[in-house]
Design a protein around this motif. Sequence first.
Motif, short mmCIF file in Angstrom:
data_model
loop_
_atom_site.label_atom_id
_atom_site.label_comp_id
_atom_site.label_asym_id
_atom_site.label_seq_id
_atom_site.Cartn_x
_atom_site.Cartn_y
_atom_site.Cartn_z
N TRP A 65 1.03 -1.23 0.16
CA TRP A 65 -0.21 0.17 0.09
C TRP A 65 0.76 1.17 -0.09
CZ3 TRP A 65 -5.18 -0.04 -0.47
CH2 TRP A 65 -5.94 -1.26 -0.46
N ASP A 66 0.35 2.30 -0.63
CA ASP A 66 1.03 3.55 -0.88
C ASP A 66 1.27 4.48 0.35
OD1 ASP A 66 2.25 2.75 -3.62
OD2 ASP A 66 0.05 3.15 -4.14
N ILE A 67 -0.11 4.80 0.66
CA ILE A 67 -0.21 6.03 1.75
C ILE A 67 -1.44 5.33 2.62
CG2 ILE A 67 -1.09 8.34 1.76
CD1 ILE A 67 -0.24 8.64 -1.00
N ALA A 68 -1.20 5.94 3.79
CA ALA A 68 -2.30 5.60 4.87
C ALA A 68 -2.34 7.08 5.54
CB ALA A 68 -1.80 4.54 5.89
N LEU A 69 -3.79 7.26 5.65
CA LEU A 69 -4.09 8.39 6.20
C LEU A 69 -4.61 7.79 7.68
CD1 LEU A 69 -6.10 10.16 3.53
CD2 LEU A 69 -3.58 10.36 4.04
N PHE A 70 -3.90 8.37 8.58
CA PHE A 70 -4.46 8.19 10.02
C PHE A 70 -5.34 9.07 10.74
CE2 PHE A 70 -1.93 4.30 11.96
CZ PHE A 70 -1.72 3.27 10.47
N ALA A 71 -6.25 8.31 11.14
CA ALA A 71 -7.18 9.23 12.39
C ALA A 71 -7.75 8.28 13.56
CB ALA A 71 -8.41 10.04 11.70
N VAL A 72 -6.69 8.06 14.27
CA VAL A 72 -7.13 6.61 15.23
C VAL A 72 -6.68 7.35 16.75
CG1 VAL A 72 -7.20 5.07 13.55
CG2 VAL A 72 -4.89 5.40 14.92
#
Length: 340
Positions: A65-72
């Motif tokens: 996977w290239d990009i992970a947007l984290f909101a955790v």
Amino acid sequence: MGYKVVVAGATGNVGREMLNILAEREFPVDEIVALASRKSLGTEISFGDKTLKTKDLDTFDFTGWDIALFAVGSDATKIYAPRAAAAGCVVIDNSSLYRYDPQVPLVVPEVNAEAVDGYTAKNIIANPNCSTAQMVVALKPLHDRARIKRVVVATYQSVSGAGKEGIDELWDQTKGMYVPGQEVAPKKFTKQIAFNVIPHIDVFLDDGSTKEEWKMVAETKKILDKAIKVTATCVRVPVFVGHSEAINIEFDEPLDWQEATDILREAPGVLVIDKREAGGYITPVECVGDYATYVSRIRQDPTVDNGLNIWVVSDNLRKGAALNAVQIAEVLGKRCLKKG
């Protein structure tokens, strides 16, 4: 060719906004996955005209996977962001965990897009605090012209900055005010938030400031200029979405309000609404759902040399969180990954 994108924390307010904005801005996505905690496994989430079912963050393999947007949040980020980064997936993190790490770039694309290049140190990029993000967007073009030496800011921050629990508490307390016997005691906030304001966000520090206020100081210095002196008072107000800020700026050299207005009208990400008449300014209700950082009430401060006052309003779930994260992903793609 597009990117394989992960949104972690997809069932929360910010995670849902990330998915909405990725779709709205037509981010080049080849494949996307929505991750959440096990208790939310299988929850259906909208992404444009598609419906995604959340998968388990705890067991997800970030390889490929290239990009992970984290909101955790910071606790979960501490566990899963290094795992994603080690698998070669670049993490764009909305929590405060990595903001002050000197090896992790802290980025607001309109201000310091070039800092994205430093992601290779840890494969992680930090998203700033919501109140900082909108402020530095407004300050940057003025700083480029006249060099800011001091900022005094008072914030008026909506309850959505405290998550769903904050929104629910304002709603329930407001209803309870009109129904005898159904009053709702403070739980998420330290005092009643309905029909009230609370000069306390995050924990208190030894010097009497709160951590939210400290964040605005530290992040402005890291993003914009370490030489700028910043003092902040951060206040929670009974508004559902949209942060407002009254900002007093002191410059090294003269800058009149007319020129400042012209500069801000041309600045990326800024929309000036300032008619100097009743209703000729922006309020939080009017900014919800928009991308812009709005600036109003631009005027000289005659009490100091080279002083200005401005009023800044933005949707904190968008520019203060989800939008800024997606903008970072866009910059990352153009400057570094270059697949889309």
